[in-house]
Design an enzyme around this catalytic site. Structure first.
Site, PDB file in Angstrom:
ATOM      1  N   HIS A 160     -39.795 -10.155   5.746  1.00  0.00           N
ATOM      2  CA  HIS A 160     -39.084  -8.883   5.593  1.00  0.00           C
ATOM      3  C   HIS A 160     -38.971  -8.443   4.130  1.00  0.00           C
ATOM      4  O   HIS A 160     -38.854  -9.251   3.216  1.00  0.00           O
ATOM      5  CB  HIS A 160     -37.680  -8.999   6.212  1.00  0.00           C
ATOM      6  CG  HIS A 160     -36.828 -10.045   5.546  1.00  0.00           C
ATOM      7  ND1 HIS A 160     -36.052  -9.783   4.446  1.00  0.00           N
ATOM      8  CD2 HIS A 160     -36.637 -11.361   5.832  1.00  0.00           C
ATOM      9  CE1 HIS A 160     -35.407 -10.876   4.073  1.00  0.00           C
ATOM     10  NE2 HIS A 160     -35.755 -11.861   4.905  1.00  0.00           N
ATOM     11  N   HIS A 211     -54.621  -9.276  -2.564  1.00  0.00           N
ATOM     12  CA  HIS A 211     -55.242 -10.055  -1.482  1.00  0.00           C
ATOM     13  C   HIS A 211     -54.323 -11.223  -1.147  1.00  0.00           C
ATOM     14  O   HIS A 211     -54.074 -12.090  -1.993  1.00  0.00           O
ATOM     15  CB  HIS A 211     -56.615 -10.561  -1.912  1.00  0.00           C
ATOM     16  CG  HIS A 211     -57.366 -11.270  -0.833  1.00  0.00           C
ATOM     17  ND1 HIS A 211     -58.666 -11.702  -1.013  1.00  0.00           N
ATOM     18  CD2 HIS A 211     -57.029 -11.632   0.430  1.00  0.00           C
ATOM     19  CE1 HIS A 211     -59.084 -12.279   0.103  1.00  0.00           C
ATOM     20  NE2 HIS A 211     -58.103 -12.263   0.991  1.00  0.00           N
TER      21      HIS A 211
END
Length: 206
Positions: A135, A144
């Protein structure tokens, strides 16, 4: 059905092609790649008509830049954006993504990825296979997150940063712009921009 060009016919590009084939409402119509040896061939049943100069001759609705090198992917993404191309986000149907997650243009969210509530994935970022974005993360742009990585809540990953395969980032930790966290490492404190860190816990390499 949206027709999508995949830029890059290498291993990562083929993973992206597989995800795209499984999406509803989109299909890969061509790879473009600068490797002359691939031109005129088919990979996964998808033609490789040429390099980037072939794009104009291919009817398409969008392009995804399926290249693992963050700096190169950023440069090409920006060039395509300036040329007015639609940068398409590929999302594997097995990815679990909270309803309020924000996803930018040209992202690649691959098989088994989990992205939880209030996270933001910025433009041209790869969330690779089986990675977990908890979250309130802020990831990218042009970053990446490699396969099997786990990012705790409220993590920030900067522009062009790389989190390696199987790495862990503890909650409320930041990974700076253009920095690298090595595969299998655990970041328990902030990694500054441009640094390379590895180990458990991760330390800055000289």
């Amino acid at each position: 059905m949206k027709k999508i060009i995949i830029m890059g016919a290498g291993g990562h590009g083929q993973v992206v092609a597989d995800a795209l084939k499984q999406m509803k409402g989109a299909e890969p119509v061509a790879f473009v790649d600068e490797n002359n040896e691939l031109h005129g061939k088919k990979i996964m049943g998808i033609p490789v008509p040429g390099g980037s100069t072939a794009i104009k001759g291919i009817p398409h609705d969008g392009i995804v830049v399926a290249l693992g090198d963050n700096a190169l992917r950023k440069r090409i993404f920006n060039e395509l954006h300036e040329a007015g191309e639609n940068l398409f986000s590929v999302i594997h149907p097995s990815a679990i993504i909270a309803a309020d997650v924000k996803i930018g243009d040209g992202c690649m969210i691959l098989a088994g990825a989990v992205i939880n509530t209030q996270a933001e994935i910025k433009d041209n970022t790869i969330i690779n296979t089986n990675s977990t974005i908890e979250h309130h993360n802020r990831i990218g742009p042009h970053a990446h997150i490699a396969p099997g990585s786990t990012l705790g809540g409220e993590v920030v990953v900067g522009e062009e940063a790389m989190v390696g395969i199987g790495a862990t980032v503890l909650p409320r930790t930041s990974i700076g712009e253009k920095s690298i966290l090595g595969g299998g490492s655990t970041a328990i404190k902030n990694i500054p921009g441009g640094a390379t860190a590895a180990g458990v816990p991760a330390y800055i390499l000289p």
